[in-house]
Motif scaffolding. Structure first.
Motif, PDB file in Angstrom:
ATOM      1  N   MET A   1     -72.556  17.092  54.136  1.00 28.48           N
ATOM      2  CA  MET A   1     -71.736  15.889  53.968  1.00 28.48           C
ATOM      3  C   MET A   1     -72.550  14.838  53.215  1.00 28.48           C
ATOM      4  O   MET A   1     -73.715  14.637  53.506  1.00 28.48           O
ATOM      5  CB  MET A   1     -71.297  15.377  55.341  1.00 28.48           C
ATOM      6  N   LYS A   2     -71.894  14.183  52.270  1.00 31.10           N
ATOM      7  CA  LYS A   2     -72.546  13.138  51.484  1.00 31.10           C
ATOM      8  C   LYS A   2     -72.960  11.967  52.346  1.00 31.10           C
ATOM      9  O   LYS A   2     -72.336  11.666  53.357  1.00 31.10           O
ATOM     10  CB  LYS A   2     -71.590  12.619  50.415  1.00 31.10           C
ATOM     11  N   LYS A   3     -73.972  11.286  51.879  1.00 28.45           N
ATOM     12  CA  LYS A   3     -74.443  10.074  52.544  1.00 28.45           C
ATOM     13  C   LYS A   3     -73.994   8.861  51.720  1.00 28.45           C
ATOM     14  O   LYS A   3     -73.657   8.974  50.536  1.00 28.45           O
ATOM     15  CB  LYS A   3     -75.951  10.098  52.670  1.00 28.45           C
ATOM     16  N   VAL A   4     -74.002   7.709  52.361  1.00 27.24           N
ATOM     17  CA  VAL A   4     -73.538   6.474  51.719  1.00 27.24           C
ATOM     18  C   VAL A   4     -74.326   6.179  50.441  1.00 27.24           C
ATOM     19  O   VAL A   4     -73.745   5.778  49.437  1.00 27.24           O
ATOM     20  CB  VAL A   4     -73.618   5.292  52.710  1.00 27.24           C
ATOM     21  N   HIS A   5     -75.636   6.407  50.446  1.00 31.34           N
ATOM     22  CA  HIS A   5     -76.417   6.107  49.244  1.00 31.34           C
ATOM     23  C   HIS A   5     -75.977   6.978  48.061  1.00 31.34           C
ATOM     24  O   HIS A   5     -76.015   6.531  46.917  1.00 31.34           O
ATOM     25  CB  HIS A   5     -77.921   6.203  49.490  1.00 31.34           C
ATOM     26  N   GLU A   6     -75.488   8.198  48.332  1.00 29.19           N
ATOM     27  CA  GLU A   6     -74.982   9.055  47.257  1.00 29.19           C
ATOM     28  C   GLU A   6     -73.663   8.505  46.708  1.00 29.19           C
ATOM     29  O   GLU A   6     -73.424   8.548  45.496  1.00 29.19           O
ATOM     30  CB  GLU A   6     -74.796  10.484  47.770  1.00 29.19           C
ATOM     31  N   VAL A   7     -72.821   8.014  47.600  1.00 37.59           N
ATOM     32  CA  VAL A   7     -71.550   7.412  47.179  1.00 37.59           C
ATOM     33  C   VAL A   7     -71.842   6.194  46.297  1.00 37.59           C
ATOM     34  O   VAL A   7     -71.236   6.014  45.236  1.00 37.59           O
ATOM     35  CB  VAL A   7     -70.681   7.013  48.389  1.00 37.59           C
ATOM     36  N   LEU A   8     -72.803   5.370  46.717  1.00 38.56           N
ATOM     37  CA  LEU A   8     -73.165   4.183  45.932  1.00 38.56           C
ATOM     38  C   LEU A   8     -73.761   4.563  44.584  1.00 38.56           C
ATOM     39  O   LEU A   8     -73.502   3.897  43.575  1.00 38.56           O
ATOM     40  CB  LEU A   8     -74.131   3.296  46.706  1.00 38.56           C
ATOM     41  N   ASN A   9     -74.552   5.631  44.550  1.00 35.91           N
ATOM     42  CA  ASN A   9     -75.129   6.074  43.279  1.00 35.91           C
ATOM     43  C   ASN A   9     -74.048   6.500  42.300  1.00 35.91           C
ATOM     44  O   ASN A   9     -74.174   6.284  41.096  1.00 35.91           O
ATOM     45  CB  ASN A   9     -76.123   7.225  43.500  1.00 35.91           C
ATOM     46  N   GLU A  10     -72.978   7.106  42.810  1.00 31.98           N
ATOM     47  CA  GLU A  10     -71.870   7.549  41.958  1.00 31.98           C
ATOM     48  C   GLU A  10     -70.988   6.396  41.512  1.00 31.98           C
ATOM     49  O   GLU A  10     -70.572   6.322  40.367  1.00 31.98           O
ATOM     50  CB  GLU A  10     -71.038   8.600  42.681  1.00 31.98           C
ATOM     51  N   LYS A  11     -70.675   5.486  42.424  1.00 32.14           N
ATOM     52  CA  LYS A  11     -69.755   4.391  42.092  1.00 32.14           C
ATOM     53  C   LYS A  11     -70.466   3.194  41.480  1.00 32.14           C
ATOM     54  O   LYS A  11     -69.862   2.363  40.829  1.00 32.14           O
ATOM     55  CB  LYS A  11     -68.926   3.974  43.304  1.00 32.14           C
ATOM     56  N   GLY A  12     -71.753   3.086  41.732  1.00 37.29           N
ATOM     57  CA  GLY A  12     -72.530   1.954  41.230  1.00 37.29           C
ATOM     58  C   GLY A  12     -72.900   1.005  42.347  1.00 37.29           C
ATOM     59  O   GLY A  12     -72.231   0.955  43.384  1.00 37.29           O
ATOM     60  N   HIS A  13     -73.963   0.284  42.127  1.00 37.27           N
ATOM     61  CA  HIS A  13     -74.483  -0.612  43.154  1.00 37.27           C
ATOM     62  C   HIS A  13     -74.045  -2.064  42.951  1.00 37.27           C
ATOM     63  O   HIS A  13     -74.486  -2.939  43.678  1.00 37.27           O
ATOM     64  CB  HIS A  13     -76.017  -0.541  43.190  1.00 37.27           C
ATOM     65  N   ASP A  14     -73.198  -2.302  41.964  1.00 38.06           N
ATOM     66  CA  ASP A  14     -72.737  -3.671  41.737  1.00 38.06           C
ATOM     67  C   ASP A  14     -71.987  -4.169  42.965  1.00 38.06           C
ATOM     68  O   ASP A  14     -71.070  -3.508  43.451  1.00 38.06           O
ATOM     69  CB  ASP A  14     -71.810  -3.760  40.530  1.00 38.06           C
ATOM     70  N   VAL A  15     -72.407  -5.320  43.452  1.00 36.24           N
ATOM     71  CA  VAL A  15     -71.732  -5.937  44.585  1.00 36.24           C
ATOM     72  C   VAL A  15     -71.417  -7.376  44.197  1.00 36.24           C
ATOM     73  O   VAL A  15     -72.321  -8.151  43.894  1.00 36.24           O
ATOM     74  CB  VAL A  15     -72.598  -5.938  45.865  1.00 36.24           C
ATOM     75  N   TYR A  16     -70.156  -7.695  44.180  1.00 33.17           N
ATOM     76  CA  TYR A  16     -69.741  -9.061  43.931  1.00 33.17           C
ATOM     77  C   TYR A  16     -69.661  -9.752  45.283  1.00 33.17           C
ATOM     78  O   TYR A  16     -69.241  -9.154  46.267  1.00 33.17           O
ATOM     79  CB  TYR A  16     -68.391  -9.090  43.216  1.00 33.17           C
ATOM     80  N   SER A  17     -70.074 -11.002  45.337  1.00 31.36           N
ATOM     81  CA  SER A  17     -70.043 -11.732  46.595  1.00 31.36           C
ATOM     82  C   SER A  17     -69.647 -13.168  46.326  1.00 31.36           C
ATOM     83  O   SER A  17     -69.589 -13.608  45.176  1.00 31.36           O
ATOM     84  CB  SER A  17     -71.407 -11.673  47.286  1.00 31.36           C
ATOM     85  N   ILE A  18     -69.405 -13.886  47.401  1.00 33.71           N
ATOM     86  CA  ILE A  18     -68.996 -15.284  47.298  1.00 33.71           C
ATOM     87  C   ILE A  18     -69.638 -16.055  48.440  1.00 33.71           C
ATOM     88  O   ILE A  18     -70.003 -15.474  49.463  1.00 33.71           O
ATOM     89  CB  ILE A  18     -67.454 -15.408  47.303  1.00 33.71           C
TER      90      ILE A  18
END
Length: 142
Positions: A1-18
């Motif tokens: 099963m994939k881990k969260v860091h693998e999901v982030l590597n695929e989708k990108g680490h850009d995080v928008y915040s406010i």
């Protein structure tokens, strides 16, 4: 099963915040501009909440409040369920189901490093199942 860091590597680490003092309108504009459904709320680099389109619908529109005059702090979810990058997709899905949330901020050593949505996790599960199916088809055909 994939881990969260693998999901982030695929989708990108850009995080928008406010920030918590920004208006709800600013948060909505940012979500629309980036085609996302939630924003982590950061104060001095520390996660203090999460605001989603759901918060807006339930805590602004339904209460007849103004998004331009309401600060994010007043409607954000302050008790945020978070995960570490080493958690599995399956663990995150169970956590989201249990806590009834659709977004999980990802913290590493207390620092926000990503955000995963239920859609990200479902995509990861589907991708993994498709890979397994293709491997089984190759095995059966050989």
């Amino acid at each position: 099963m994939k881990k969260v860091h693998e999901v982030l590597n695929e989708k990108g680490h850009d995080v928008y915040s406010i920030g918590p003092e920004a208006s709800v309108f600013e948060a909505l504009r940012m979500m629309a501009d980036h085609e996302i459904g939630a924003l982590p709320v950061l104060e001095n680099g520390r996660l203090v909440g999460l605001i989603s389109e759901r918060d807006y619908a339930r805590k602004v529109i339904l209460l007849d409040r103004s998004s331009r005059n309401t600060p994010v702090r007043e409607i954000m979810m302050a008790r945020v369920t978070c995960v570490e990058p080493g958690r599995t997709v399956e663990e995150c899905m169970a956590l989201m189901t249990d806590k009834r949330v659709r977004h999980l901020p990802v913290l590493e050593h207390g620092k926000l490093v990503g955000l995963v949505s239920i859609g990200d996790l479902v995509k990861a599960i589907i991708d993994e199942q498709q890979f397994i199916i293709s491997q089984l088809e190759l095995y059966i055909a050989s």
